[in-house]
Design an enzyme around this catalytic site. Structure first.
Site, PDB file in Angstrom:
ATOM      1  N   TRP A   1      35.798  29.840  40.856  1.00  0.00           N
ATOM      2  CA  TRP A   1      34.493  30.596  41.148  1.00  0.00           C
ATOM      3  C   TRP A   1      33.558  30.401  39.799  1.00  0.00           C
ATOM      4  CZ3 TRP A   1      33.794  33.441  36.886  1.00  0.00           C
ATOM      5  CH2 TRP A   1      34.843  33.875  35.958  1.00  0.00           C
ATOM      6  N   ASN A   2      33.935  29.856  38.855  1.00  0.00           N
ATOM      7  CA  ASN A   2      32.972  29.957  37.775  1.00  0.00           C
ATOM      8  C   ASN A   2      31.842  29.134  37.758  1.00  0.00           C
ATOM      9  OD1 ASN A   2      34.644  27.754  36.935  1.00  0.00           O
ATOM     10  ND2 ASN A   2      34.520  28.272  34.795  1.00  0.00           N
TER      11      ASN A   2
ATOM     12  N   GLU B   1      43.007  32.394  26.135  1.00  0.00           N
ATOM     13  CA  GLU B   1      41.397  32.320  26.717  1.00  0.00           C
ATOM     14  C   GLU B   1      40.760  33.428  27.132  1.00  0.00           C
ATOM     15  OE1 GLU B   1      41.480  30.245  30.496  1.00  0.00           O
ATOM     16  OE2 GLU B   1      39.819  28.892  29.857  1.00  0.00           O
TER      17      GLU B   1
ATOM     18  N   CYS C   1      35.375  27.042  30.938  1.00  0.00           N
ATOM     19  CA  CYS C   1      36.417  26.264  30.689  1.00  0.00           C
ATOM     20  C   CYS C   1      36.338  25.732  29.100  1.00  0.00           C
ATOM     21  CB  CYS C   1      37.044  25.389  31.703  1.00  0.00           C
ATOM     22  SG  CYS C   1      35.971  24.234  31.869  1.00  0.00           S
TER      23      CYS C   1
ATOM     24  N   GLU D   1      42.168  20.036  35.981  1.00  0.00           N
ATOM     25  CA  GLU D   1      41.282  20.366  35.152  1.00  0.00           C
ATOM     26  C   GLU D   1      41.455  21.916  34.727  1.00  0.00           C
ATOM     27  OE1 GLU D   1      39.055  18.731  33.832  1.00  0.00           O
ATOM     28  OE2 GLU D   1      38.864  16.688  34.740  1.00  0.00           O
ATOM     29  N   LEU D   2      42.134  21.992  33.752  1.00  0.00           N
ATOM     30  CA  LEU D   2      42.735  23.555  33.555  1.00  0.00           C
ATOM     31  C   LEU D   2      41.960  24.442  32.386  1.00  0.00           C
ATOM     32  CD1 LEU D   2      46.483  22.422  33.998  1.00  0.00           C
ATOM     33  CD2 LEU D   2      44.954  23.163  35.718  1.00  0.00           C
TER      34      LEU D   2
ATOM     35  N   GLY E   1      41.015  24.882  37.684  1.00  0.00           N
ATOM     36  CA  GLY E   1      41.408  26.239  37.677  1.00  0.00           C
ATOM     37  C   GLY E   1      42.248  26.741  36.431  1.00  0.00           C
ATOM     38  N   SER E   2      43.026  27.754  36.648  1.00  0.00           N
ATOM     39  CA  SER E   2      43.902  28.145  35.341  1.00  0.00           C
ATOM     40  C   SER E   2      45.044  27.298  35.027  1.00  0.00           C
ATOM     41  CB  SER E   2      44.551  29.781  35.690  1.00  0.00           C
ATOM     42  OG  SER E   2      45.138  29.602  36.623  1.00  0.00           O
TER      43      SER E   2
ATOM     44  N   LYS F   1      39.036  23.756  49.290  1.00  0.00           N
ATOM     45  CA  LYS F   1      39.323  25.119  49.269  1.00  0.00           C
ATOM     46  C   LYS F   1      38.899  25.856  48.014  1.00  0.00           C
ATOM     47  CE  LYS F   1      41.931  28.827  48.339  1.00  0.00           C
ATOM     48  NZ  LYS F   1      40.779  29.639  47.677  1.00  0.00           N
ATOM     49  N   PRO F   2      37.723  26.586  48.058  1.00  0.00           N
ATOM     50  CA  PRO F   2      37.184  26.880  46.952  1.00  0.00           C
ATOM     51  C   PRO F   2      37.954  28.326  46.596  1.00  0.00           C
ATOM     52  CG  PRO F   2      35.896  27.767  48.948  1.00  0.00           C
ATOM     53  CD  PRO F   2      37.017  26.712  49.623  1.00  0.00           C
ATOM     54  N   ALA F   3      37.429  28.974  45.573  1.00  0.00           N
ATOM     55  CA  ALA F   3      37.673  30.112  45.165  1.00  0.00           C
ATOM     56  C   ALA F   3      37.376  31.333  46.288  1.00  0.00           C
ATOM     57  CB  ALA F   3      37.487  30.546  43.763  1.00  0.00           C
ATOM     58  N   SER F   4      37.948  32.337  46.379  1.00  0.00           N
ATOM     59  CA  SER F   4      37.763  33.379  47.304  1.00  0.00           C
ATOM     60  C   SER F   4      36.570  33.941  47.055  1.00  0.00           C
ATOM     61  CB  SER F   4      39.099  34.265  47.609  1.00  0.00           C
ATOM     62  OG  SER F   4      39.898  33.423  48.180  1.00  0.00           O
TER      63      SER F   4
HETATM   64  P1  NAP Z   1      42.694  30.163  39.281  1.00  0.00           P
HETATM   65  O1  NAP Z   1      42.982  31.789  39.505  1.00  0.00           O
HETATM   66  O2  NAP Z   1      43.642  29.485  38.908  1.00  0.00           O
HETATM   67  O3  NAP Z   1      42.085  29.918  40.644  1.00  0.00           O
HETATM   68  C1  NAP Z   1      41.540  28.658  40.915  1.00  0.00           C
HETATM   69  C2  NAP Z   1      41.629  28.096  42.196  1.00  0.00           C
HETATM   70  O4  NAP Z   1      43.062  28.206  42.569  1.00  0.00           O
HETATM   71  C3  NAP Z   1      41.005  29.149  43.347  1.00  0.00           C
HETATM   72  O5  NAP Z   1      40.701  28.544  44.346  1.00  0.00           O
HETATM   73  C4  NAP Z   1      42.207  30.119  43.666  1.00  0.00           C
HETATM   74  O6  NAP Z   1      42.222  30.586  44.990  1.00  0.00           O
HETATM   75  C5  NAP Z   1      43.411  29.078  43.700  1.00  0.00           C
HETATM   76  N1  NAP Z   1      44.771  29.474  43.752  1.00  0.00           N
HETATM   77  C6  NAP Z   1      45.108  30.574  43.391  1.00  0.00           C
HETATM   78  N2  NAP Z   1      46.524  30.915  43.317  1.00  0.00           N
HETATM   79  C7  NAP Z   1      46.877  29.573  43.809  1.00  0.00           C
HETATM   80  C8  NAP Z   1      48.129  29.177  44.331  1.00  0.00           C
HETATM   81  N3  NAP Z   1      49.408  29.577  44.203  1.00  0.00           N
HETATM   82  N4  NAP Z   1      48.249  27.786  44.611  1.00  0.00           N
HETATM   83  C9  NAP Z   1      47.242  27.050  44.989  1.00  0.00           C
HETATM   84  N5  NAP Z   1      45.741  27.712  44.479  1.00  0.00           N
HETATM   85  C10 NAP Z   1      45.893  28.863  44.060  1.00  0.00           C
HETATM   86  O7  NAP Z   1      41.473  30.202  38.289  1.00  0.00           O
HETATM   87  P2  NAP Z   1      40.032  30.967  38.125  1.00  0.00           P
HETATM   88  O8  NAP Z   1      40.264  32.420  37.596  1.00  0.00           O
HETATM   89  O9  NAP Z   1      39.541  30.712  39.417  1.00  0.00           O
HETATM   90  O10 NAP Z   1      39.278  29.914  37.075  1.00  0.00           O
HETATM   91  C11 NAP Z   1      39.195  30.473  35.951  1.00  0.00           C
HETATM   92  C12 NAP Z   1      40.032  29.356  35.429  1.00  0.00           C
HETATM   93  O11 NAP Z   1      39.703  27.579  35.638  1.00  0.00           O
HETATM   94  C13 NAP Z   1      40.061  29.367  33.577  1.00  0.00           C
HETATM   95  O12 NAP Z   1      41.240  29.248  33.093  1.00  0.00           O
HETATM   96  C14 NAP Z   1      38.910  28.068  33.274  1.00  0.00           C
HETATM   97  O13 NAP Z   1      39.237  27.559  32.004  1.00  0.00           O
HETATM   98  C15 NAP Z   1      39.519  27.270  34.364  1.00  0.00           C
HETATM   99  N6  NAP Z   1      38.526  26.064  34.584  1.00  0.00           N
HETATM  100  C16 NAP Z   1      38.802  24.937  34.194  1.00  0.00           C
HETATM  101  C17 NAP Z   1      37.836  23.846  34.385  1.00  0.00           C
HETATM  102  C18 NAP Z   1      37.912  22.556  33.941  1.00  0.00           C
HETATM  103  O14 NAP Z   1      37.301  21.488  34.255  1.00  0.00           O
HETATM  104  N7  NAP Z   1      38.921  22.268  33.058  1.00  0.00           N
HETATM  105  C19 NAP Z   1      36.483  24.188  34.923  1.00  0.00           C
HETATM  106  C20 NAP Z   1      36.257  25.588  35.463  1.00  0.00           C
HETATM  107  C21 NAP Z   1      37.376  26.361  35.251  1.00  0.00           C
HETATM  108  P3  NAP Z   1      41.739  32.260  45.210  1.00  0.00           P
HETATM  109  O15 NAP Z   1      40.280  32.523  44.779  1.00  0.00           O
HETATM  110  O16 NAP Z   1      41.932  32.206  46.621  1.00  0.00           O
HETATM  111  O17 NAP Z   1      42.912  32.957  44.818  1.00  0.00           O
END
Ligand code: NAP
Length: 479
Positions: free
Chosen positions: A150-151, A380, A283, A249-250, A227-228, A174-177
């Protein structure tokens, strides 16, 4: 651009198979701003089928035709920059100027990868045999599933989608909800740009179900996730069981190192952009500010003044430089890190708690004399909290910087060129900013090492993540 409340599959706008929906909130006000379809496995299978059918023709379209369509997507994004920026601020909260900047940043990936479409070269390898030739060609991996956070609701999709389309792949996104609308807007952009139906599919809904279908469906060949680290590791294991390729990309835990010989004003400027952009929710955010003892107090004072000058508020208001955090959990995490650090002896110089505006607004915060056993050193924060740690020597700074399982971005400010090179060699990170607090650009590879991920996005390397290498040996040639 209208807020789309349906998903985009095979060039059509539709509801979830069971017509279920979920609410989407504006984090600045807490208001429900609409709904999005709660898709599950059947919808995902449908999208993968559409993407697979479209792949068979998109990969044959030729680089010129693909380049033109991808370039057109760049133009459409820029044509709608203001409306897309407003949509992004409404669902995510970042200030409007940052949101419009993100749309322009995302658009640049389409421009870049439109150009890269023509440069997917192979190789002819010198043959050890006089009657045989060795040829290496590159081929699109196939249907790709993208899961995004979502960020950066616009540009995290752009980095994947533009590269995948250039390679000849098709995609299910599939984007963040929390931020479905910036993603669904890509359906409109694709239609306007003339992308054939099925090449780009966007669906919202239950993450674990959608991911399970992506991992298990044999028509999908690769998963690209941002994502995370926690979810990324789980997804990589799930995808590995079905031998899908992955890009990850975590999360990060970026050190921002300031040496005694640094230009302190430049370092403050870099720290502000690295730490407080997007309310600290990036991130590549500076998560630990390491300052050499000779300039520690002076740097803390200058940084404190800059932090105090930030203006917190609704991102649509003029002059606001920090919007709300994304949700209650984000507020709790920032507060938890501050409470933990102060209980161990850290001092609050600026901010330190929720903002008087209430809701999800948090005070830009500066902590000094933070001890290394504080949680904020190893976790983080993903919020507007800058913790200052002290160090004495270059060796100590490098050891502190590398003392984490993460390896995404790091930053160092120094006037010593020899030291800058030593840091570039020794810091275990995918990206190093030397005297720079912002490293992201479409022309350079963005990616992490260690627990921060696998693969790179952007640059000439970005397209490789969507290509398979094929080796052909041609024998029986007369010499
Ligand atoms: P997140 O909780 O991991 O969610 C990211 C995506 O994964 C969302 O679309 C989420 O969907 C989905 N997701 C959740 N549970 C899942 C599962 N069990 N299986 C598959 N997909 C699932 O991360 P966030 O809180 O949105 O984003 C913040 C994190 O992203 C931070 O750690 C940040 O450092 C990292 N990030 C990394 C980069 C990079 O380029 N390295 C860039 C930006 C952000 P829902 O929203 O529907 O739950």
């Amino acid at each position: 651009m209208d807020k789309r409340q349906q998903v985009f599959i095979d060039g059509q706008w539709r509801d979830a198979a069971d017509r279920a929906t979920f609410d989407v909130l504006n984090p600045a006000t807490g208001d429900v701003i609409g709904t999005a379809p709660m898709c599950g496995r059947p919808d995902t299978a449908l999208a993968i089928d559409a993407a697979h059918k479209a792949f068979l023709t998109w990969r044959e379209a030729g680089s010129e035709a693909r380049a033109q369509i991808i370039y057109r997507m760049y133009e459409c994004l820029m044509d709608h920059q203001v409306a897309l920026g407003a949509l992004l601020t409404e669902e995510m909260g970042k200030p409007l100027a940052e949101a419009k900047g993100e749309v322009a940043f995302g658009a640049k990936f389409f421009k870049w990868f439109a150009e890269e479409t023509r440069r997917v070269y192979g190789d002819v390898i010198p043959s050890p045999w006089p009657d045989k030739r060795i040829v290496v060609t590159k081929h699109p991996v196939g249907v790709v599933g993208a899961i995004t956070p979502w960020n950066f609701p616009n540009s995290m999709i752009a980095r994947k989608l533009a590269a995948a389309l250039a390679a000849g792949c098709t995609m299910v996104v599939k984007p963040a909800s929390q931020t479905p609308y910036s993603a669904l807007a890509y359906g409109d952009i694709a239609e306007e740009a003339g992308v054939p139906p099925g090449v780009v599919n966007i669906l919202t809904g239950r993450a674990s179900e959608i991911a399970a279908e992506m991992c298990e469906n044999p028509k999908l060949r690769k998963i690209s996730f941002t994502g995370s680290t926690e979810v990324g590791k789980r997804l990589a294991a799930q995808a590995g069981a079905h031998m899908k390729r992955v890009s990850m990309e975590l999360g990060g835990n970026a050190p921002f190192i300031v040496f005694d010989d640094a230009d302190l004003d430049a370092a403050v400027e870099g720290a502000m952009i690295s730490k407080f952009r997007n309310a600290g929710q990036t991130c590549v955010c500076a998560n630990r500010v390491l300052v050499q003892s000779g300039v520690y107090d002076q740097f803390a004072e200058k940084l404190g003044a800059a932090v105090r000058a930030l203006k917190v508020g609704n991102g649509v208001e003029a002059g606001v430089t920090q919007g709300p955090l994304i949700d209650e959990a984000a507020v709790d995490k920032a507060r938890e890190h501050i409470t933990d650090a102060t209980s161990l002896g850290a001092e609050v110089q600026v901010g330190g708690d929720s903002h008087e505006l209430g809701g999800l607004y948090f005070q830009p915060t500066l902590l000094t004399n933070v001890p290394r056993n504080a949680k904020i050193f190893s976790e983080e924060t993903f919020g507007p909290v800058a913790p200052l740690f002290r160090f004495e020597t270059e060796e100590e700074a490098i050891a502190m910087a590398n003392d984490t399982e993460y390896g995404l971005a790091c930053y160092a400010y120094t006037a010593d060129l020899g030291r800058a090179w030593r840091l570039m060699d020794k810091l275990e990170y995918g990206m190093v900013g030397v005297n720079e607090g912002l490293v992201s650009t479409e022309v350079a590879p963005f990616g992490g090492v260690k627990d921060s991920g696998l693969g790179n996005e952007g640059s000439k390397y970005g397209v490789d993540d969507y290509l398979d290498i094929k080796y052909s040996l041609i024998g029986g040639l007369k010499t």
